[in-house]
Design a protein around this motif. Sequence first.
Motif, short mmCIF file in Angstrom:
data_model
loop_
_atom_site.label_atom_id
_atom_site.label_comp_id
_atom_site.label_asym_id
_atom_site.label_seq_id
_atom_site.Cartn_x
_atom_site.Cartn_y
_atom_site.Cartn_z
N ALA A 276 0.82 -1.21 0.00
CA ALA A 276 0.00 0.00 0.00
C ALA A 276 0.86 1.26 0.00
O ALA A 276 0.37 2.34 -0.38
N ALA A 277 2.13 1.15 0.41
CA ALA A 277 3.00 2.32 0.45
C ALA A 277 3.45 2.77 -0.93
O ALA A 277 3.98 3.86 -1.09
N VAL A 278 3.22 1.93 -1.94
CA VAL A 278 3.62 2.26 -3.31
C VAL A 278 2.36 2.51 -4.14
O VAL A 278 1.52 1.62 -4.25
N PRO A 279 2.20 3.69 -4.73
CA PRO A 279 1.00 3.98 -5.52
C PRO A 279 0.84 3.04 -6.71
O PRO A 279 1.83 2.68 -7.36
N ALA A 280 -0.39 2.64 -6.96
CA ALA A 280 -0.69 1.76 -8.10
C ALA A 280 -1.60 2.49 -9.08
O ALA A 280 -2.20 3.52 -8.75
N ALA A 281 -1.70 1.97 -10.27
CA ALA A 281 -2.62 2.50 -11.30
C ALA A 281 -3.39 1.32 -11.85
O ALA A 281 -3.13 0.85 -12.96
N TYR A 282 -4.33 0.82 -11.04
CA TYR A 282 -5.06 -0.38 -11.43
C TYR A 282 -6.02 -0.10 -12.59
O TYR A 282 -6.63 0.98 -12.68
N ALA A 283 -6.15 -1.08 -13.47
CA ALA A 283 -7.14 -1.08 -14.54
C ALA A 283 -7.52 -2.53 -14.80
O ALA A 283 -6.73 -3.44 -14.54
N PRO A 284 -8.73 -2.79 -15.29
CA PRO A 284 -9.11 -4.18 -15.56
C PRO A 284 -8.15 -4.92 -16.47
O PRO A 284 -8.02 -6.14 -16.37
N ASP A 285 -7.44 -4.19 -17.34
CA ASP A 285 -6.46 -4.83 -18.21
C ASP A 285 -5.37 -5.54 -17.42
O ASP A 285 -4.74 -6.49 -17.91
N CYS A 286 -5.10 -5.09 -16.20
CA CYS A 286 -4.05 -5.68 -15.38
C CYS A 286 -4.32 -7.15 -15.07
O CYS A 286 -3.39 -7.91 -14.81
N LEU A 287 -5.59 -7.54 -15.09
CA LEU A 287 -5.94 -8.92 -14.75
C LEU A 287 -5.32 -9.92 -15.70
O LEU A 287 -5.15 -11.10 -15.35
N ALA A 288 -4.97 -9.49 -16.91
CA ALA A 288 -4.40 -10.41 -17.90
C ALA A 288 -2.89 -10.49 -17.85
O ALA A 288 -2.31 -11.34 -18.51
N GLY A 289 -2.23 -9.61 -17.06
CA GLY A 289 -0.79 -9.60 -17.14
C GLY A 289 -0.02 -9.29 -15.88
O GLY A 289 1.21 -9.23 -15.92
N CYS A 290 -0.70 -9.09 -14.75
CA CYS A 290 0.02 -8.75 -13.52
C CYS A 290 -0.45 -9.67 -12.39
O CYS A 290 -1.65 -9.79 -12.14
N GLU A 291 0.51 -10.27 -11.70
CA GLU A 291 0.19 -11.20 -10.63
C GLU A 291 -0.50 -10.53 -9.45
O GLU A 291 -1.21 -11.18 -8.68
N LEU A 292 -0.31 -9.22 -9.28
CA LEU A 292 -0.92 -8.51 -8.15
C LEU A 292 -2.27 -7.90 -8.50
O LEU A 292 -2.86 -7.19 -7.68
N ALA A 293 -2.77 -8.17 -9.68
CA ALA A 293 -3.98 -7.49 -10.15
C ALA A 293 -5.18 -7.76 -9.25
O ALA A 293 -5.98 -6.85 -8.99
N PHE A 294 -5.33 -8.97 -8.74
CA PHE A 294 -6.50 -9.27 -7.91
C PHE A 294 -6.43 -8.55 -6.57
O PHE A 294 -7.45 -8.12 -6.04
N HIS A 295 -5.24 -8.42 -6.03
CA HIS A 295 -5.06 -7.65 -4.80
C HIS A 295 -5.39 -6.18 -5.04
O HIS A 295 -6.13 -5.56 -4.26
N CYS A 296 -4.86 -5.63 -6.13
CA CYS A 296 -5.11 -4.21 -6.44
C CYS A 296 -6.58 -3.97 -6.75
O CYS A 296 -7.14 -2.92 -6.37
N ARG A 297 -7.23 -4.91 -7.41
CA ARG A 297 -8.66 -4.75 -7.71
C ARG A 297 -9.49 -4.71 -6.43
O ARG A 297 -10.42 -3.88 -6.30
N GLU A 298 -9.16 -5.57 -5.48
CA GLU A 298 -9.91 -5.59 -4.23
C GLU A 298 -9.73 -4.28 -3.46
O GLU A 298 -10.69 -3.75 -2.90
#
Length: 364
Positions: A276-298
């Motif tokens: 959480a200390a590092v800013p993210a830029a989540y987008a639904p596209d991340c679900l296809a290519g980033c291992e942390l996408a589900f954490h960031c989506r939640e």
Amino acid sequence: MLRRLAELRGPAVPPRPLDARALAALAANPGCRRRALLDGAGVDKGALAQALGAPAAFGRSQFAFVRGHAFESRVKADGGAELVRLLSEQLGHKPPEPDEVDVPELTAAGPEGRTARTALALRQATGAGRWALLDHPMLALTIAGTPAYLEPDAVVVGPDGGWTVVEIKSFAMIDGAADAAKVGAAARQAAVYALALRGVADRLAAGRVSEQALLVCPKDFSNLPTAALIDLRKPLATTRRQLSRLVRVEEIAAGLPEGVCFDPDRPAAELAAAVAAVPAAYAPDCLAGCELAFHCRERARQAGLVERLGRSVRAELGGLATVESVLAAAGGDGGDPDDPAVAALRRAAALRAEALGREAAPCR
């Protein structure tokens, strides 16, 4: 700086090397400092996501891996004669005889040694006036201050000195066409390789990197190879521009609190705070290519951020960053009436109410 990166991933955790797939994903979302830092520090995002309780639901099956390896071996059999034949036919050249294709030895100690050996092989092949197949060469590319060593399936050097990236994929090409999404992903990955190759060509002052890559796939429902050229001009321009926008890893690391560490063996609560200390830029596209996408989506869902609705929606909403603020603006309870996004939302709410046959009301 290397010590700081080691502290971030955990002193006993070996770095996970960057590859072309990761760089292509970074280029698609250059605003995500979280991914830039974790990839730059060599953090295993898959293990991190598992420790956070949000493992990635994608990956390559063992069956697909074995099938892809078998297909690649078939394509490169007989000294790469079939692969070079496919490329020469696509370029409209006469296919060479098997003994007219050189396959230089690229073995060397470590990634730096392999990179140097690849550069030497490219220099020698470029001036030979013959076809040459470089099987799994090693290329280097510096991204946001972090070196990445890339290993394309192959690079073919033509008699005219042209260098062509080869992507060998196990998805089928039916009636001369393949799945557009998979071809696009292959093109973005090939663009990363071509970008690294251009760096080698500039350093050697020799060679010409083709703006087309050769995509080799199984033909129809068989295991026979077929090929097509894919245009890299747009992916190259996009990849170069997006990667140049990435903030240097040391700048991101400098802004973190002391003691932040992404070692997967640490407690989940501590890891969640570190992420959480590092800013993210989540987008639904991340679900296809980033291992942390589900954490960031939640986390985006919990915060009610509009990013989870997609980049296009986020861009249309301007300064309205949360779903709650969007609903309030649409219902007339918030937002600047002079803001075009707010005006559009209120107009949409009025049209919706009119279509439903009732007075406009807050969209709750």
